[in-house]
Design a protein around this motif. Sequence first.
Motif, PDB file in Angstrom:
ATOM      1  N   GLN A  25       0.811  -1.218   0.000  1.00 51.57           N
ATOM      2  CA  GLN A  25       0.000   0.000   0.000  1.00 51.57           C
ATOM      3  C   GLN A  25       0.850   1.277   0.000  1.00 51.57           C
ATOM      4  N   TYR A  26       1.978   1.271   0.737  1.00 53.26           N
ATOM      5  CA  TYR A  26       2.742   2.507   0.946  1.00 53.26           C
ATOM      6  C   TYR A  26       4.192   2.449   0.491  1.00 53.26           C
ATOM      7  N   GLY A  27       4.729   1.273   0.253  1.00 52.93           N
ATOM      8  CA  GLY A  27       6.134   1.164  -0.093  1.00 52.93           C
ATOM      9  C   GLY A  27       7.003   1.107   1.150  1.00 52.93           C
ATOM     10  N   SER A  28       8.287   1.437   0.985  1.00 55.41           N
ATOM     11  CA  SER A  28       9.211   1.383   2.122  1.00 55.41           C
ATOM     12  C   SER A  28       9.778   2.768   2.394  1.00 55.41           C
ATOM     13  N   PHE A  29      10.381   2.902   3.562  1.00 54.08           N
ATOM     14  CA  PHE A  29      10.834   4.199   4.058  1.00 54.08           C
ATOM     15  C   PHE A  29      12.219   4.061   4.680  1.00 54.08           C
ATOM     16  N   PRO A  30      13.002   5.148   4.694  1.00 58.70           N
ATOM     17  CA  PRO A  30      14.333   5.075   5.311  1.00 58.70           C
ATOM     18  C   PRO A  30      14.266   4.898   6.824  1.00 58.70           C
ATOM     19  N   ARG A  46       4.144 -11.270  13.119  1.00 60.26           N
ATOM     20  CA  ARG A  46       3.525 -10.607  11.956  1.00 60.26           C
ATOM     21  C   ARG A  46       3.791  -9.108  12.012  1.00 60.26           C
ATOM     22  N   TRP A  47       3.704  -8.511  13.192  1.00 58.62           N
ATOM     23  CA  TRP A  47       4.020  -7.094  13.347  1.00 58.62           C
ATOM     24  C   TRP A  47       5.463  -6.836  12.910  1.00 58.62           C
ATOM     25  N   ALA A  48       6.399  -7.681  13.377  1.00 60.72           N
ATOM     26  CA  ALA A  48       7.819  -7.504  13.060  1.00 60.72           C
ATOM     27  C   ALA A  48       8.075  -7.696  11.570  1.00 60.72           C
ATOM     28  N   SER A  49       7.386  -8.628  10.946  1.00 68.61           N
ATOM     29  CA  SER A  49       7.532  -8.850   9.511  1.00 68.61           C
ATOM     30  C   SER A  49       7.044  -7.635   8.721  1.00 68.61           C
ATOM     31  N   THR A  50       5.931  -7.060   9.143  1.00 69.44           N
ATOM     32  CA  THR A  50       5.416  -5.844   8.499  1.00 69.44           C
ATOM     33  C   THR A  50       6.382  -4.690   8.691  1.00 69.44           C
ATOM     34  N   LEU A  51       6.908  -4.538   9.894  1.00 67.88           N
ATOM     35  CA  LEU A  51       7.882  -3.487  10.173  1.00 67.88           C
ATOM     36  C   LEU A  51       9.100  -3.649   9.261  1.00 67.88           C
ATOM     37  N   PHE A  52       9.600  -4.870   9.153  1.00 67.25           N
ATOM     38  CA  PHE A  52      10.774  -5.135   8.319  1.00 67.25           C
ATOM     39  C   PHE A  52      10.500  -4.777   6.858  1.00 67.25           C
ATOM     40  N   ALA A  53       9.327  -5.136   6.358  1.00 67.61           N
ATOM     41  CA  ALA A  53       8.970  -4.831   4.970  1.00 67.61           C
ATOM     42  C   ALA A  53       8.893  -3.330   4.725  1.00 67.61           C
ATOM     43  N   LEU A  54       8.459  -2.568   5.711  1.00 65.27           N
ATOM     44  CA  LEU A  54       8.294  -1.122   5.560  1.00 65.27           C
ATOM     45  C   LEU A  54       9.616  -0.359   5.582  1.00 65.27           C
ATOM     46  N   VAL A  55      10.665  -0.968   6.131  1.00 66.51           N
ATOM     47  CA  VAL A  55      11.974  -0.309   6.206  1.00 66.51           C
ATOM     48  C   VAL A  55      12.753  -0.632   4.942  1.00 66.51           C
ATOM     49  N   GLU A  56      13.223   0.408   4.252  1.00 70.45           N
ATOM     50  CA  GLU A  56      13.996   0.173   3.039  1.00 70.45           C
ATOM     51  C   GLU A  56      15.369  -0.395   3.390  1.00 70.45           C
ATOM     52  N   GLN A  57      15.999  -1.058   2.420  1.00 72.11           N
ATOM     53  CA  GLN A  57      17.318  -1.647   2.641  1.00 72.11           C
ATOM     54  C   GLN A  57      18.295  -0.571   3.117  1.00 72.11           C
ATOM     55  N   GLY A  58      18.996  -0.835   4.216  1.00 70.72           N
ATOM     56  CA  GLY A  58      19.908   0.134   4.810  1.00 70.72           C
ATOM     57  C   GLY A  58      19.209   1.099   5.747  1.00 70.72           C
ATOM     58  N   GLY A  59      17.881   0.982   5.873  1.00 69.84           N
ATOM     59  CA  GLY A  59      17.102   1.885   6.721  1.00 69.84           C
ATOM     60  C   GLY A  59      17.072   1.447   8.178  1.00 69.84           C
ATOM     61  N   THR A  60      16.316   2.205   8.961  1.00 71.01           N
ATOM     62  CA  THR A  60      16.294   2.028  10.408  1.00 71.01           C
ATOM     63  C   THR A  60      14.873   1.917  10.929  1.00 71.01           C
ATOM     64  N   ALA A  61      14.664   1.020  11.871  1.00 68.69           N
ATOM     65  CA  ALA A  61      13.405   0.930  12.615  1.00 68.69           C
ATOM     66  C   ALA A  61      13.676   1.397  14.038  1.00 68.69           C
ATOM     67  N   ILE A  62      12.771   2.206  14.550  1.00 64.37           N
ATOM     68  CA  ILE A  62      12.845   2.671  15.943  1.00 64.37           C
ATOM     69  C   ILE A  62      11.589   2.180  16.637  1.00 64.37           C
ATOM     70  N   VAL A  63      11.791   1.427  17.708  1.00 66.00           N
ATOM     71  CA  VAL A  63      10.686   0.770  18.412  1.00 66.00           C
ATOM     72  C   VAL A  63      10.776   1.085  19.896  1.00 66.00           C
TER      73      VAL A  63
END
Length: 136
Positions: A25-30, A46-63
């Motif tokens: 729906q939205y693509g990925s983000f840095p 499933r939440w973690a898998s969705t989070l991973f998909a939303l982060v672009e390669q080399g990007g960062t997740a903050i949780v």
Amino acid sequence: MSQANACFPGLRLEQGSAYENLFAQYGSFPVVISLEVVAHVYFPRRWASTLFALVEQGGTAIVSTPYHGYWKNLAMAVTGKMDGHFSVLWDHDHIKFWSVDTLDRLLREAGFGDIRLRRVERIPALAKSMVAIARK
């Protein structure tokens, strides 16, 4: 959501579920930020898998999520605070309780690396919350 859109008309705000294909729906983000969410989901992988998909390669997740570890839980037990803290009578409250080790393991299983976890607010052993910064 309507109130947020009214207050910030120049900012695109969307609502979705971690159980949906948000990447399609939205693509990925840095950078993707998920604050105080993972303690409320029935299916954290499933939440973690969705989070991973939303982060672009080399990007960062903050949780962020409330912290639960041995010493904090022991302190609550000794002081009689367990029933109040883990109340089963609250509707729609926390259903998962995370330690540094369990959150780290979840994020690694999803594919994240270079995970830095910090306990925040209060002394580390009795921290209120923790913040994870993870790279894809």
